[in-house]
Design an enzyme around this catalytic site. Structure first.
Site, short mmCIF file in Angstrom:
data_model
loop_
_atom_site.label_atom_id
_atom_site.label_comp_id
_atom_site.label_asym_id
_atom_site.label_seq_id
_atom_site.Cartn_x
_atom_site.Cartn_y
_atom_site.Cartn_z
CE LYS A 84 -3.83 -2.02 2.65
NZ LYS A 84 -4.92 -1.76 1.69
NE ARG A 140 -10.74 -9.65 -2.38
CZ ARG A 140 -10.94 -8.70 -3.29
NH1 ARG A 140 -11.20 -9.04 -4.55
NH2 ARG A 140 -10.88 -7.42 -2.97
#
EC number: 3.4.11.1
Length: 483
Positions: free
Chosen positions: A264, A338
């Site tokens: 990130k 996920r």
């Protein structure tokens, strides 16, 4: 924080008496009595607040303070108006450094006193919440410690319900605000065990890497392998009704998310401690249910890990086998939530649930779509959708339904595995993430809450919100009432 009810409010009940007035109605009887005792003071002050939201203070009234707030015309006093007035009152009380207050606001036209009391307490508690403080030099702190309400029709039962809700919300916020070097997967497991020791109706099992491996949770292990902190699978049960099928809440518990090798940006990466907000909300809801003694069975399943960079971290292009047996090609290591949820959702099958809701700070795409007002949710089950919408409206914890059309599944096709974990482009990111999860939920009714935009406030004043704890508690109250 202490909350209470009174049928006979007075100036000497607390440091400050707060009186909400309508512009088109006479004062209530108790206020008229106080006005007469004070030679018409309240009516004089009311003339100085012509517009909704206008306030006027009067200090040193028999050694206490009086705050008048204009609520407009009775017909226009809505739930939205109530929210604004309560916010203004709370901020004023905190600014003036009052420790106690008696709040007398008019009844809403369309809602019950019980509902109104809950909303006022939840909002006041949200505004008075103070961040955990790790400073070595403390400024002299001040807290609003006690609020007594005058609200005809409200009961002690509704007061206790509201106190249970804010207790769950506060627990969620405290966990989410904790720095990641303290709130590790191990710490989350310890907090779950602590709940089981506080309440007889709660039991808990916390599983480590060896047990996770034995169950075949290759996706959870892949995310965790770059960190020295071992992963945890937390299985916590609230036993409120042994004869009913359980409701299961699955929480994403990524206690820090660097993005892995798909790293990130450095800007605001510190806020990635909030990536376990879904897990925090699950524990907050379970605590509230225990306090409320709801007659339901509730199971919380939390998949917790850190997503970090190291020589052993999972790589883009790696293929892992999930607990379901399905294989996943990891295109983006920053789509890790996920992956851990996939194994947790498969684990949920063993309990034959009534329905399952997963809660996750899953995608930045949902923030682009909905901002920080509404939580995005997806489900194919219309009955569950109606239940979520109803609970959201009643709790004022807003949601917005996003599509889960089969056509979006094409974005997950892989030439090497059963699926990829993220699309090759940035389109429909929150929807394709939910499509990925849907492949692990075919054996039960399921909904997905993407709380990436609503779980915390970003920036210098960053703070967890405690959402969607109010929504989920309201949903579970309806489940309890239907059994």
């Amino acid at each position: 924080m202490n909350y209470g009810l009174t049928h006979t409010p007075s100036l000497n009940m607390s440091e400050c008496l707060v009186l909400g007035v309508f512009s088109d109605l006479a004062l209530p009887d108790f206020a008229t009595a106080i006005d007469n005792e004070q030679q018409g003071l309240i009516k004089k002050l009311c003339q100085r607040v012509p517009e909704p939201g206008n306030t006027v203070w009067q200090t040193d009234v028999e050694g206490h303070s009086l705050l008048i707030i204009q609520c407009g015309k009775k017909e226009g006093f809505s739930a939205n108006s109530l929210q604004k007035r309560v916010g203004e009152i709370t901020e004023a009380l905190i600014k003036q450094r009052f420790s106690s207050a008696t709040v007398c606001l008019p009844r809403l036209n369309q809602e019950s006193s019980e509902w109104q009391l809950e909303q006022m307490i939840v909002q006041i508690d949200n505004l008075r919440y103070q961040l955990l403080d790790f400073k070595t030099k403390h400024a002299k702190s001040h807290k609003l410690e006690s609020v007594i309400f005058h609200l005809p029709g409200a009961t002690e039962k509704s007061l206790e319900m509201a106190k249970a809700i804010v207790s769950g919300v506060e627990f969620c916020r405290d966990l989410a605000n904790m720095p990641a070097n303290i709130c590790t997967p191990t710490y989350l497991g310890e907090q779950a065990i602590s709940l089981s020791k506080q309440f007889d109706q709660i039991s808990c099992q916390v599983m480590g890497p060896e047990e996770i491996k034995e169950m075949g949770m290759g996706a959870l292990l892949a995310v965790a392998q770059g960190s020295d902190q071992p992963p945890r699978l937390i299985d916590i049960h609230y036993h409120g009704n042994k004869n009913s099928a359980p409701v299961i809440l699955v929480g994403k518990g990524i206690t820090f998310d660097s993005g892995g090798l798909s790293i990130k940006p450095a800007n605001a990466m510190d806020e990635m401690k909030y990536d376990m907000s879904g897990a925090a909300s699950v524990l907050g809801v379970i605590k509230a249910c225990a306090l409320l003694k709801l007659p339901i069975n509730l199971i919380g399943i939390i998949a917790s890990a850190e997503n970090l960079i190291s020589g052993s971290a999972v790589k883009s292009g790696d293929i892992v086998t999930t607990m379901s047996g399905q294989t996943v090609e990891i295109i983006n290591t920053d789509a890790e939530g996920r992956l851990v949820l996939a194994d947790a959702l498969t684990y949920a099958e063993r309990y034959n649930p009534d329905f399952v809701i997963d809660i996750a700070t899953l995608t930045g795409a949902i923030i682009v779509a909905l901002g920080n007002i509404a939580t995005g949710y997806m489900t194919r089950d219309e009955q569950l959708a109606k239940s979520i919408e109803r609970a959201a409206n009643e709790s004022q914890d807003k949601v917005w339904r996003m599509p889960l059309d089969e056509a979006y599944q094409d974005a997950l096709e892989s030439p090497l595995a059963d699926m990829i974990n993220a699309g090759f482009d940035r389109s429909a990111g929150s929807i394709t993430a939910a499509c990925f999860l849907s492949r692990f939920t075919e054996k039960y009714r399921w909904a997905h809450l993407d709380i990436a935009g609503t779980a915390w406030i970003s920036g210098k004043k960053r703070n967890a919100t405690g959402r969607p704890v109010p929504l989920l508690i309201q949903l579970l109250r309806h489940v309890a009432n239907s059994r």
